[in-house]
Design an enzyme around this catalytic site. Structure first.
Site, short mmCIF file in Angstrom:
data_model
loop_
_atom_site.label_atom_id
_atom_site.label_comp_id
_atom_site.label_asym_id
_atom_site.label_seq_id
_atom_site.Cartn_x
_atom_site.Cartn_y
_atom_site.Cartn_z
N ASP A 157 0.78 -0.57 -0.13
CA ASP A 157 0.36 0.43 0.09
C ASP A 157 0.28 1.18 0.23
O ASP A 157 1.69 1.21 1.40
CB ASP A 157 -0.74 -0.35 1.13
CG ASP A 157 -2.10 0.92 1.05
OD1 ASP A 157 -1.57 2.04 0.99
OD2 ASP A 157 -2.56 0.90 2.25
N ASP A 175 0.99 8.30 -9.38
CA ASP A 175 0.59 7.72 -10.70
C ASP A 175 -0.60 6.74 -10.10
O ASP A 175 -0.55 5.61 -10.48
CB ASP A 175 2.16 6.73 -11.28
CG ASP A 175 1.73 5.93 -12.62
OD1 ASP A 175 0.55 6.11 -13.13
OD2 ASP A 175 1.79 4.85 -13.48
#
Ligand code: SPD
Length: 298
Positions: A157, A175
């Site tokens: 994560d 991104d």
């Protein structure tokens, strides 16, 4: 003798099966408009631990990766998104050595970063390993950067990585997919502040910042937050045919370097990059914003 009635001709179309090949993908952007593609082939459909993943093929766009029913990347988009999220900050930073990409599972951004010899290391922290593997199977030109010894893939994560790492980076790229589900937290001020704190003194953050046409509220809020954290925040845009409105934005946030004044044109010329979208004129022009977009971010 009674004349036999002639049987009416039955019109059976023996060629032209193409007319029956009629499967379509539709992505609604705000519920009342969107983009529709004719699907030539469905190459893969699966569910990862995080999302639905599809790869479809369309005549105009070629093989296309779709995450949670949203078009992400394709063969024929001229690589505009990947080149613009990477080369703009890399040529504006005086010495980009340590790079972090949060998200970026199709590896297109990582592959562009790896074209820069100044970069010593690029960590890509992507939550969903299945996105990387699916892209590797169907769009392998995007994943070549993963073979570079300077590339480090971490399946975790991104929010946790930023919270827990004590490493600093010259450039951080967000991104990300759209701000829905777990990705929403990565568009919040608290996360941007933590990203700021993980940047070196001359550090640059570039975050994908959605469509200035469809996502006005997100854009407004995001830039207001970023401006309260970074001394330099500039929006730049690119043509991205598979994203909502075809017009996509990035937030260039910097602790020092200016995206235009500090553009290292000599380094660009010396590197002789092979690109399909990015060049020096595009770099500069990308920061020119139409009036309706300026009003969102100024
Ligand atoms: N609606 C699609 C928006 C996607 C933005 N980011 C995609 C990341 C691909 N590397």
């Amino acid at each position: 003798m009674e004349k036999k009635a002639s049987t009416p001709a039955l019109h059976i179309k023996e060629e032209g099966m193409d007319d029956l090949w009629n499967v379509w993908y539709s992505e609604l952007h705000d519920g009342t408009s969107g983009l529709t593609l004719k699907v030539d082939r469905v190459l893969e459909s699966r569910k990862s631990d995080f999302q639905r993943i599809d790869v479809i093929e369309n005549n105009d766009f070629g093989k296309t990766l779709v995450l949670y029913g949203s078009l992400m990347v394709c063969e024929n988009d001229n690589n505009s998104y990947n080149e613009m999220i990477t080369h703009v900050p890399l040529f504006a930073h005086p010495a980009p050595k340590q790079v972090l990409i949060i998200g970026g599972g199709d590896c297109g951004a990582l592959t562009e970063v790896m074209k820069h010899p100044e970069v010593d290391r690029c960590v890509m922290c992507e939550i969903d390993q299945q996105v990387v593997e699916t892209t590797r199977r169907h769009l392998p030109f995007l994943t070549v950067g993963t073979d570079d010894p300077r590339a480090e893939l971490k399946f975790a994560d991104g929010k946790k990585h930023i919270e827990e790492t004590d490493e600093s980076y010259d450039i951080i790229l967000l991104d990300l997919s759209d701000p829905v589900g777990p990705a929403a937290a990565l568009f919040q001020k608290e996360f941007h502040q933590r990203v700021h704190d993980r940047l070196t003194d001359n550090g640059i953050l570039v975050a994908q910042s959605e469509s200035p046409f469809y996502n006005k509220n997100t854009v407004r809020q995001m830039y207001a937050n970023l401006k309260s954290i970074f001394p330099i925040v500039r929006m730049y845009t690119c043509f991205m045919p598979i994203y909502p409105s075809g017009y996509w934005s990035f937030a260039f946030c910097s602790k020092g370097p200016d995206p235009i004044k500090d553009l290292d044109a000599a380094r660009y010329e010396a590197l002789r990059l092979t690109t399909r979208y990015y060049n020096l004129d595009v770099h500069r022009a990308a920061f020119a914003l139409p009036q309706f977009v300026r009003e969102l971010v100024d």
